[in-house]
Enzyme design. Structure first.
Site, PDB file in Angstrom:
ATOM      1  N   ASN A 393       0.656  -1.229   0.069  1.00  0.00           N
ATOM      2  CA  ASN A 393       0.068  -0.102  -0.075  1.00  0.00           C
ATOM      3  C   ASN A 393       0.871   1.190  -0.020  1.00  0.00           C
ATOM      4  O   ASN A 393       0.998   1.708  -1.085  1.00  0.00           O
ATOM      5  CB  ASN A 393      -0.887  -0.081   1.258  1.00  0.00           C
ATOM      6  CG  ASN A 393      -2.007   1.101   1.039  1.00  0.00           C
ATOM      7  OD1 ASN A 393      -1.947   1.875   0.302  1.00  0.00           O
ATOM      8  ND2 ASN A 393      -2.822   1.128   2.076  1.00  0.00           N
ATOM      9  N   ASP A 394       1.362   1.871   1.132  1.00  0.00           N
ATOM     10  CA  ASP A 394       2.072   2.858   1.356  1.00  0.00           C
ATOM     11  C   ASP A 394       3.307   3.027   0.272  1.00  0.00           C
ATOM     12  O   ASP A 394       3.518   4.101  -0.171  1.00  0.00           O
ATOM     13  CB  ASP A 394       2.688   3.039   2.755  1.00  0.00           C
ATOM     14  CG  ASP A 394       1.714   3.082   3.671  1.00  0.00           C
ATOM     15  OD1 ASP A 394       0.557   3.740   3.172  1.00  0.00           O
ATOM     16  OD2 ASP A 394       1.969   2.969   5.059  1.00  0.00           O
TER      17      ASP A 394
END
Lengths: 464, 102
Positions: A393-394
């Site tokens: 994600n990040d």
């Protein structure tokens, strides 16, 4: 065996340990490297027995305990699933730390055998060395235990912070120095115990404020500490194998921590002081909920991929949690049969420890020459048809490049958004570890696949 | 004046840090997990100290306090040595090239 001869053999095993690390420069030489490591260890242990030359009842017990420990270790090594590597490594670090503490205690109680003077009158230099070894060992032990509990999920992965935390830690660190000083001037055994107790405490306090996704840094740091502890004991025992190894492991862990910090664009102190995202979280979650998101199912995803000519897979911690690596490789095989080019993009801090994703992909029989690091592959996203983000994600968030306000601004990210279309497997829209929304979710060319990573991958295979 | 042996050990230490620095930078990132497990195994060479500690003292009492700590340290270090090398071996076996695949 004379002290000089044994010192030469210890030197040889030190050199073999260097070769063991050298072997890891490529997968082809790595197995040979590991063999050198084992050889070095066998030499070190054999020489120690010959040097002591005491083959009485005690020797039998040493062998027995060696075998007990050895069989436990071997059992763990064969049983452990690859997804549990981070906690295994953390657990092993704690053992090195505790062993260092025990050896230091033993040397303190019985200094004659190590030629360090007599009890109550230990040589100053040796006392300093063993204090350092014991303190660093104790910090490694308790810190690794916390890291282990967090990685195992027994303890919450979110940072535990309280008021005055940094002040308390600073006071404890100062008290460690004072206690060491007093210990050296009085030789009091009570102070030695206090030193160890306080070091246990600070190890514990240092790691509790650090959150789950920062674990790659923490594990590397504890790896480094375990090396320094071993080196401290090496000085006490005047053993060159231990000094060389301690220095190697210490610098190895330090470099890994540095690489991990770079991968997050954060300074080491920023990570260690902990509580990442805690302050920004409230701001990040406001006002963005209502943006439209395109979501799809396995059929849509399969359709997109079937019509692609190249696919890049971006795995993250979510893949490890869902144990989706085998399903993922099956999917890749199917794609390859349809003449679609598949490669994997691994971000340096993907997962919970350095190289975590690479091991899981290797376990699933993904050939390592299909797996690329961030710098190697990042330019390819612009020419690729589909980017398949699974559990990351990040590390894909374009905000890191565009928004100077964002807490992850400046972090190197994979340019996933440049590919023609993005498939994003995720259980929900919740923000990642850093507590910030991923802009990628709302992009025109992004298709969200809300499901468990493994289940979704299997469904896609069925539709291909 | 004679040089204190400590200085020689310090030299070994400092030089080894530099060796470690250059050797570890040459480790390929995909092998960072095996690197950690193998460093774990080799730092357990601390077992040398544990063995000396556990065989120390008079032989009438094998299990006096100092020896006992030595024995405990032997168990811990042995877990690490066997566990560390074997799990590294297991991981490294998995790193294969394309060839015979498919």
């Amino acid at each position: 065996m004379s002290a000089n001869l044994s010192a030469i053999f210890y030197l040889i095993s030190g050199v073999l340990f260097i070769l063991a690390l050298r072997g890891l420069s490529s997968p082809e030489t790595s197995r040979q490297g590991n063999f050198f490591g084992i050889l070095g260890m066998v030499i070190a242990i054999t020489i120690t027995f010959l040097y002591i030359g005491n083959f009485s009842a005690g020797f039998i017990y040493v062998l027995i305990f060696l075998l007990i420990g050895g069989s436990i270790g071997a059992f763990i090594a064969f049983k452990i699933p690859m997804t549990a590597m981070p906690e295994l490594v953390a657990g092993f670090h704690s053992f090195v730390g505790l062993a260092a503490v025990f050896v230091a205690i033993s040397a303190f109680l019985n200094p004659e055998v190590f030629n360090l003077g007599t009890a109550g009158n230990i040589k100053l230099a040796s006392l300093i060395e063993m204090s350092i070894g014991a303190a660093v060992g104790a910090i490694t032990f308790s810190g690794s235990i916390i890291a282990f509990l967090k990685l195992r999920g027994i303890m919450t992965g979110s940072p535990i912070t309280f008021k005055g935390q940094h002040l308390l830690n600073a006071l404890i660190l100062i008290s460690i120095i004072i206690v060491t000083y007093l210990l050296c001037s009085t030789q009091s055994s009570n102070l030695f115990w206090i030193l160890i107790a306080v070091s246990f405490l600070i190890g514990f306090l240092l790691i509790i404020p650090i959150g789950g996704a920062d674990m790659p840094v923490v594990i590397s740091m504890l790896n480094s500490y375990s090396g320094w502890a071993a080196a401290g004991i090496g000085f006490t025992l005047e053993n060159s194998a231990l000094i060389i190894t301690g220095a190697l492991v210490g610098s190895s862990g330090a470099i890994l921590s540095y690489i991990m910090c770079k991968g997050m664009n954060r300074s080491f102190f920023n990570v260690i002081l902990g509580g990442f995202g805690a302050t920004e979280q409230s701001f990040a979650n406001t006002g963005k909920e209502q943006k439209p998101v395109k979501s799809g199912n396995a059929e849509d995803a399969a359709f997109l991929m079937k019509n692609a000519s190249s696919v890049i897979i971006v795995p993250g911690y979510g893949m490890a949690v869902a144990q989706a690596q085998h399903a993922l490789r099956e999917m890749a095989d199917t794609l390859k049969k349809n003449d679609i080019k598949v490669s994997y993009a691994v971000h340096p801090v993907a997962g919970r420890m350095p190289g975590h994703m690479n091991v899981l992909l290797a376990e699933a029989n993904v050939p390592y020459d299909e797996v690329f690091e961030l710098e190697e592959i990042n330019n390819d996203f612009a020419n690729v048809d589909v980017a398949f983000v699974i559990g990351a994600n990040d590390v894909t968030n374009p905000v890191a490049k565009t928004d100077p306000q964002s807490p992850i601004y400046g972090m190197p990210v994979l340019d996933v958004e440049k590919s023609k279309s993005v498939l994003f497997v995720k259980r929900s829209l919740s923000p990642g570890y850093a507590g910030i929304d991923n802009e990628l979710f709302y992009k025109e060319n992004t298709l969200m696949l809300f499901a468990d990573a493994k289940k979704m991958t299997k469904d896609i295979i069925k539709n291909l | 004046m004679e040089i204190d042996p400590f200085i020689f050990r310090l030299s070994i230490f400092i030089l080894s840090i530099f060796i470690g620095y250059y050797v570890v930078w040459s480790v390929t990132p995909s092998l960072h997990t095996p690197l950690m497990s193998v460093t774990n195994a080799i730092s357990s060479v601390i077992i040398v100290g544990a063995i000396i500690a556990s065989l120390a003292g008079n032989s009438e009492n094998i299990f006096d306090t100092a020896n006992l700590f030595g024995f405990l340290a032997i168990i811990l270090a042995a877990i690490n040595i066997f566990g560390g090398f074997l799990v590294t071996q297991r991981m490294l076996q998995m790193y294969k090239k394309k060839k015979k695949d498919k």
